[in-house]
Scaffold this motif. Structure first.
Motif, mmCIF file in Angstrom:
data_model
loop_
_atom_site.group_PDB
_atom_site.id
_atom_site.type_symbol
_atom_site.label_atom_id
_atom_site.label_comp_id
_atom_site.label_asym_id
_atom_site.label_seq_id
_atom_site.Cartn_x
_atom_site.Cartn_y
_atom_site.Cartn_z
ATOM 1 N N UNK A 189 0.863 -1.176 0.000
ATOM 2 C CA UNK A 189 0.000 0.000 0.000
ATOM 3 C C UNK A 189 0.902 1.229 0.000
ATOM 4 N N UNK A 190 0.325 2.397 -0.234
ATOM 5 C CA UNK A 190 1.154 3.601 -0.300
ATOM 6 C C UNK A 190 0.314 4.840 -0.046
ATOM 7 N N UNK A 191 0.996 5.969 0.213
ATOM 8 C CA UNK A 191 0.339 7.257 0.257
ATOM 9 C C UNK A 191 1.140 8.230 -0.609
ATOM 10 N N UNK A 192 0.967 9.512 -0.414
ATOM 11 C CA UNK A 192 1.604 10.503 -1.275
ATOM 12 C C UNK A 192 3.119 10.544 -1.164
ATOM 13 N N UNK A 193 3.671 9.901 -0.126
ATOM 14 C CA UNK A 193 5.124 9.938 0.030
ATOM 15 C C UNK A 193 5.749 8.597 0.371
ATOM 16 N N UNK A 194 5.015 7.707 1.058
ATOM 17 C CA UNK A 194 5.608 6.464 1.573
ATOM 18 C C UNK A 194 4.974 5.234 0.933
ATOM 19 N N UNK A 195 5.705 4.099 1.060
ATOM 20 C CA UNK A 195 5.223 2.799 0.612
ATOM 21 C C UNK A 195 5.278 1.848 1.801
ATOM 22 N N UNK A 198 4.713 -2.698 7.233
ATOM 23 C CA UNK A 198 5.942 -1.994 7.591
ATOM 24 C C UNK A 198 6.284 -0.965 6.504
ATOM 25 N N UNK A 199 6.889 0.153 6.916
ATOM 26 C CA UNK A 199 7.305 1.164 5.959
ATOM 27 C C UNK A 199 8.476 0.657 5.134
ATOM 28 N N UNK A 259 9.526 5.492 -2.998
ATOM 29 C CA UNK A 259 8.809 6.710 -3.349
ATOM 30 C C UNK A 259 7.354 6.378 -3.686
ATOM 31 N N UNK A 260 6.430 6.854 -2.854
ATOM 32 C CA UNK A 260 5.022 6.515 -3.017
ATOM 33 C C UNK A 260 4.427 6.871 -4.364
ATOM 34 N N UNK A 261 4.557 8.116 -4.826
ATOM 35 C CA UNK A 261 3.892 8.505 -6.079
ATOM 36 C C UNK A 261 4.311 7.689 -7.291
ATOM 37 N N UNK A 262 5.576 7.277 -7.362
ATOM 38 C CA UNK A 262 6.044 6.556 -8.551
ATOM 39 C C UNK A 262 6.114 5.042 -8.352
ATOM 40 N N UNK A 263 5.697 4.566 -7.190
ATOM 41 C CA UNK A 263 5.846 3.139 -6.884
ATOM 42 C C UNK A 263 4.772 2.319 -7.600
ATOM 43 N N UNK A 264 5.198 1.197 -8.175
ATOM 44 C CA UNK A 264 4.256 0.268 -8.810
ATOM 45 C C UNK A 264 4.798 -1.146 -8.688
#
Length: 292
Positions: A230-236, A241-242, A247-252
């Motif tokens: 899962x992710x938000x605007x900054x974290x994954x 666990x973090x 990088x949240x926005x570009x994570x896939x």
């Protein structure tokens, strides 16, 4: 279908076939427990000819002197007032009982055992079942016959076999979830939950214990990717666990356990040193399905 799922289904089919051939599954659900059919009282398909015998449910029955949970007699029940509450709970004017059936050790498929537990302190007059093993009376709450400490018994309800809540807190296996708001707590996915304050990830620890944790995320931008990520605007986040340095926005996510963002490539929670996200790809030949 992945090779792992294929192998699991094959093993499950093999075990089921073996049990059918050896006769372990010769009994059918429709003939199990107590029943009445064509004026006859049956237990596991065998007729009971005692005219004083009364079927209370598939699991519970009684005659003139004794109450029964399946084949097991109660020692001290008040037979006249004895009644079934659900498939596990029964009560009389004096006590509440929790009953269960289990199979023993190496003889799992062959030997059944029954247990009858007197629910200490339970008040029969106000006792009700809440499904999934949870129950309560006017003062106390219980899980599988054992008392649990809840804040507001009057509003206490069952969510599923693991979770329950009242208007103050949510509970996992009868234990309070720290920081939870029970009134707004809900399960959103088989691994995620939320309330007005937090988002939670729940799963199992390495030793098989069910656990839940608050995700340190931005609720407004939070997004569930799958059962693990899962992710938000900054974290994954991975399994609650973090995921450091992601990088949240570009994570896939890719396939076969791989994922990437604009800066790095990951295998599950581990960053792959030297991998270049712009050119990284998972070859089909390395996927489980292609290896079959």
């Amino acid at each position: 279908m992945t090779i792992f799922k294929f192998m699991f289904e094959l093993i499950k089919w093999s075990i089921k076939t073996m049990l059918l051939l050896t006769g372990v599954f010769t009994f059918s659900r429709c003939s199990s427990g107590y029943s009445e059919k064509n004026g006859k009282i049956l237990f596991n398909g065998r007729e009971i000819k005692d005219k004083n015998f009364v079927v209370l449910s598939e699991e519970f029955a009684k005659d003139a002197t004794t109450a029964y949970y399946k084949s097991h007699p109660f020692k001290y029940a008040d037979v006249a007032s004895f009644t079934a509450v659900d498939e596990h709970y029964a009560k009389d004017n004096n006590k509440v009982y929790y009953c269960d059936e289990y199979r023993e050790g190496q003889q799992y498929y062959l030997t059944k055992r029954q247990t009858i537990l007197e629910v200490n302190g339970a008040l029969p007059g106000s006792f009700v079942c809440l499904k999934n093993g949870f129950s309560k009376d006017g003062v106390h709450a219980y899980f599988e016959g054992n008392p649990i400490n809840v804040t507001d018994v009057a509003t206490f309800v069952s969510i599923d076999p693991y979770f329950a809540k009242d208007d103050v807190h949510a509970y996992l296996h009868g234990k309070r979830i720290a920081g939870s708001n029970g009134k707004t707590f809900e399960l959103t996915n088989r691994n995620y939950a939320k309330d007005t304050t937090h988002i939670y990830y729940y799963g199992f620890t390495s030793d098989g214990q069910h656990t839940i944790a608050i995700l340190p995320c931005d609720k407004q931008s939070f997004e569930i990717i799958d059962d693990r990520y899962s992710k938000d605007k900054s974290k994954v986040f991975f399994l609650g666990f973090t995921l450091n340095d992601a990088d949240g926005p570009s994570f896939s996510i890719l396939s076969s356990g791989y994922a990437k963002d604009k800066l790095a490539v990951f295998f599950q929670s581990r960053k792959i040193a030297g991998a270049e996200p712009e050119t990284f790809e998972v070859y089909k030949e390395t996927t489980p399905l292609a290896m079959m």
